[in-house]
Design a protein around this motif. Structure first.
Motif, PDB file in Angstrom:
ATOM      1  N   GLU A  66      49.119  46.459  70.742  1.00 28.81           N
ATOM      2  CA  GLU A  66      48.738  46.976  72.061  1.00 28.81           C
ATOM      3  C   GLU A  66      48.239  48.420  71.944  1.00 28.81           C
ATOM      4  OE1 GLU A  66      52.132  46.535  74.559  1.00 28.81           O
ATOM      5  OE2 GLU A  66      51.862  44.365  74.838  1.00 28.81           O
ATOM      6  N   CYS A  67      48.929  49.208  71.135  1.00 19.43           N
ATOM      7  CA  CYS A  67      48.500  50.598  70.925  1.00 19.43           C
ATOM      8  C   CYS A  67      47.138  50.661  70.253  1.00 19.43           C
ATOM      9  CB  CYS A  67      49.528  51.343  70.078  1.00 19.43           C
ATOM     10  SG  CYS A  67      51.086  51.670  70.918  1.00 19.43           S
TER      11      CYS A  67
ATOM     12  N   THR B  43      57.578  46.680  67.719  1.00 25.41           N
ATOM     13  CA  THR B  43      57.267  45.335  67.242  1.00 25.41           C
ATOM     14  C   THR B  43      55.782  45.250  66.922  1.00 25.41           C
ATOM     15  OG1 THR B  43      56.751  44.520  69.459  1.00 25.41           O
ATOM     16  CG2 THR B  43      59.069  44.403  68.750  1.00 25.41           C
ATOM     17  N   ALA B  44      55.379  44.141  66.279  1.00 25.93           N
ATOM     18  CA  ALA B  44      53.965  43.933  65.982  1.00 25.93           C
ATOM     19  C   ALA B  44      53.146  43.892  67.273  1.00 25.93           C
ATOM     20  CB  ALA B  44      53.782  42.636  65.198  1.00 25.93           C
TER      21      ALA B  44
ATOM     22  N   LYS C 129      62.268  47.151  56.650  1.00 24.59           N
ATOM     23  CA  LYS C 129      62.034  46.484  57.940  1.00 24.59           C
ATOM     24  C   LYS C 129      60.791  47.051  58.628  1.00 24.59           C
ATOM     25  CE  LYS C 129      66.856  45.285  58.986  1.00 24.59           C
ATOM     26  NZ  LYS C 129      68.032  45.595  59.846  1.00 24.59           N
ATOM     27  N   ALA C 130      60.626  48.362  58.550  1.00 26.52           N
ATOM     28  CA  ALA C 130      59.447  48.984  59.158  1.00 26.52           C
ATOM     29  C   ALA C 130      58.166  48.493  58.484  1.00 26.52           C
ATOM     30  CB  ALA C 130      59.556  50.500  59.065  1.00 26.52           C
ATOM     31  N   LYS C 131      58.208  48.381  57.165  1.00 23.95           N
ATOM     32  CA  LYS C 131      57.045  47.870  56.440  1.00 23.95           C
ATOM     33  C   LYS C 131      56.748  46.428  56.844  1.00 23.95           C
ATOM     34  CE  LYS C 131      57.466  50.685  52.229  1.00 23.95           C
ATOM     35  NZ  LYS C 131      57.781  50.656  50.783  1.00 23.95           N
TER      36      LYS C 131
ATOM     37  N   VAL D  62      50.115  43.804  60.643  1.00 28.89           N
ATOM     38  CA  VAL D  62      49.222  44.428  61.622  1.00 28.89           C
ATOM     39  C   VAL D  62      48.149  45.239  60.902  1.00 28.89           C
ATOM     40  CG1 VAL D  62      49.063  46.032  63.561  1.00 28.89           C
ATOM     41  CG2 VAL D  62      51.051  44.526  63.349  1.00 28.89           C
ATOM     42  N   ALA D  63      48.577  46.026  59.903  1.00 33.75           N
ATOM     43  CA  ALA D  63      47.637  46.847  59.143  1.00 33.75           C
ATOM     44  C   ALA D  63      46.622  45.979  58.402  1.00 33.75           C
ATOM     45  CB  ALA D  63      48.396  47.736  58.164  1.00 33.75           C
ATOM     46  N   GLU D  64      47.090  44.899  57.803  1.00 39.18           N
ATOM     47  CA  GLU D  64      46.192  44.003  57.060  1.00 39.18           C
ATOM     48  C   GLU D  64      45.155  43.384  57.993  1.00 39.18           C
ATOM     49  OE1 GLU D  64      48.983  42.560  53.317  1.00 39.18           O
ATOM     50  OE2 GLU D  64      49.030  41.409  55.189  1.00 39.18           O
TER      51      GLU D  64
END
Length: 417
Positions: free
Chosen positions: A400-401, A394-395, A324-326, A332-334
Motif C-alpha cells: 500500500e505504501c 505486513t506485506a 522475520k522482517a526479511k 515485496v522487494a522482489e
C-alpha cells in the motif's frame, strides 16, 4: 494512448507572448526536446543562457533543428522574476504556476543544480542525455547533436597499459568480468580503498580467472599516476587518455573512488561495486549481482546518501526479529524490482537490524525503541522521509505504501537530523 510529453509536462506550455502551445505538438518521430532548468537569480544560469540561445537560434535554421525545441522550467522565486528572465529566451516555457510539474521533473531527472539541460527523445519522452549543458558548450555547432551517449563498446577500444609498459588490446578483454576503477592519488578515500580492493582482487582471481580491473586515473600529472598505479596489480588506461572522460560521462561518475563492474558481455552488473568490496572482502558473493533486499550495514552508506531507500527497521528484541522482517519484505522487494521500469525512480530495499550504522540512522531519524518495527522511505537527496504509522508491518501494508509512493501521495516529512 497518452502522449509521453503530455505525461511529463501536462497539456500546455507557453510561448513568449504567453499564448498556450499544445505539448502534444512538440512530439515527433526523430524529434528532440530540451528541458532547461534555470533561474534568473543563478549567476551560472545567466552566463549560460546567452550561449544556449545562440546555439538554439543557429541550430533551428538547419534541417535537424526543425524538430528541436526547448522548454524552460523555472526555479525563480516569483512570477515577476520568471517573466523577466523568460524575455531573454527564444524558446517555450512551462507556466510558472505549474510548480508541481517542475518539481516532479527535477526529481525524475535527478536535477541537483542549475543550469541543467536535459535532452529527451520527443517521440518517446526517453532520456538521451542529462548533460546537455556540457554538450552545448563542447559542441556549439551541434555537429554531434543530439549527443546520444556512445555505447561502451565504441568508447572502450584500443590499447591498455600494463606495468611493464607493454600493451594489451581491449579486444583481448572480451569475455572477462571487467572492473573500471575510477580513482586518483590526491583523493584520500581512494588511497584508503585501493589496498582493500587489491586484496579482494587477488582473492577473487583465485576462483575467477576471467576477472580484470582497469585503472581509470584522475591524477593531475603522470608522476603521481605512475606512483599510485604501482600500488595496483592490474592494468590501466594511459595517463591523460581521452577515454577517461568518455567513460566517466558514460557511467555518470560524480565522485571517486568508484568501481563499476561489467559482466562478460560488458553489461553493467553494478556501479557501486566499491560497497560490495567493503562488505565482501573475500569475494564470496562475486560478481555481486544486485539483490532485491539487503541488510543495512556500512556498505550501504553511499546508496543511502545518493538514492531513495525503503528501510524496515526491525524490533531486534528477539533473535529472529531480523529474519522475520526479511521474510515480510523480501517477496515485496522482489516483486517491485521485477516490475520496476527504466524511467521509474530506483528504490533500494533494506532491513535494519543491529549494525552500528542502524543506531546512527535511527538517531538521525528520531526513531525510538517504542517505534519499532517501523517502515520508512528515506530520500536523503531530497532531504525527506516517510514513516509508516502502522504498528504491524505486513506485506499488504508495504505494498500500500509503495502504491502511494508511485502515485506521489505519500506524506513525506522534511529531515531534521
Amino acid at each position: 494512448m497518452s502522449n509521453p510529453l503530455v505525461s511529463l509536462l501536462g497539456e500546455k506550455v507557453q510561448n513568449k507572448a504567453k499564448e498556450d502551445v499544445d505539448v502534444a505538438s512538440l512530439s515527433s518521430e526523430g524529434g528532440v526536446l530540451g528541458l532547461y532548468f534555470s533561474a534568473h537569480w543563478c549567476g551560472p544560469c545567466r552566463s549560460f543562457t546567452p550561449s544556449l540561445a545562440k546555439f538554439y537560434d543557429n541550430f533551428k535554421k538547419t534541417d535537424e533543428g526543425k524538430k528541436f525545441e526547448i522548454v524552460f522550467l523555472s526555479s525563480d522565486r516569483d512570477e515577476s522574476a520568471f517573466s523577466e528572465y523568460f524575455k531573454e529566451m527564444p524558446w517555450l516555457a512551462l507556466p510558472f504556476a505549474n510548480r508541481d510539474i517542475k518539481e516532479k521533473l527535477s526529481k525524475r531527472f535527478k536535477v541537483r543544480g542549475i543550469p541543467n539541460l536535459v535532452i529527451l527523445d520527443s517521440s518517446t519522452g526517453k532520456l538521451i542525455t542529462a548533460d546537455g549543458r556540457n554538450c552545448v558548450m563542447e559542441d556549439p555547432e551541434g555537429k554531434r547533436f543530439p549527443w546520444s551517449p556512445k555505447p561502451f563498446q565504441e568508447i572502450f577500444t584500443g590499447s591498455i597499459l600494463q606495468h611493464d609498459d607493454t600493451e594489451i588490446t581491449t579486444e583481448s578483454l572480451k569475455g572477462n568480468i571487467l572492473g573500471l576503477y575510477f580513482s586518483a592519488h590526491w583523493c584520500p578515500p581512494c588511497r584508503g580503498f585501493t589496498p582493500k580492493l587489491a586484496e579482494c582482487y587477488k582473492k577473487v582471481k583465485e576462483t575467477h580467472k576471467n576477472f580484470e580491473i582497469i585503472f581509470v586515473s584522475s591524477d593531475s600529472d603522470e608522476e603521481h599516476f605512475r606512483a599510485y598505479w604501482k600500488e595496483m596489480p592490474w592494468a590501466a588506461l594511459p595517463f591523460g587518455d581521452a577515454r577517461k572522460q568518455a567513460l566517466a560521462k558514460h557511467f555518470s561518475i560524480s565522485g571517486i573512488p568508484t568501481l563499476v563492474l561489467l559482466d562478460e558481455n560488458h553489461k553493467v552488473i553494478t556501479e557501486k561495486a566499491r560497497a560490495q568490496v567493503i562488505k565482501d572482502p573475500e569475494g564470496k558473493e562475486f560478481p555481486w549481482y544486485p539483490k532485491a533486499l539487503n541488510e543495512l550495514d556500512d556498505s550501504a552508506q553511499a546508496v543511502i546518501n545518493e538514492d531513495k531507500c525503503v528501510i524496515l527497521f526491525a524490533d531486534v528484541q528477539e533473535d529472529d526479529d531480523v529474519t522475520k522482517a526479511k521474510d515480510v519484505l523480501l517477496p515485496v522487494a522482489e516483486e517491485y524490482k521485477k516490475n520496476e521500469k527504466e524511467e521509474d525512480d530506483k528504490l533500494h530495499f533494506y532491513v535494519a537490524g543491529d549494525e552500528d550504522i542502524v543506531d546512527s540512522l535511527r538517531e538521525f531519524l528520531n526513531i525510538k525503541d517504542d517505534d519499532l518495527p517501523i517502515l520508512t522511505i528515506l530520500d536523503i537527496p531530497e532531504q525527506q522521509v516517510y514513516k509508516c504509522d502502522k504498528k504491524e508491518i505486513t506485506a499488504t501494508i508495504i505494498n500500500e505504501c509503495l502504491t502511494k509512493y508511485k502515485e506521489e501521495s505519500l506524506e513525506f516529512k522534511p529531515l531534521s537530523g
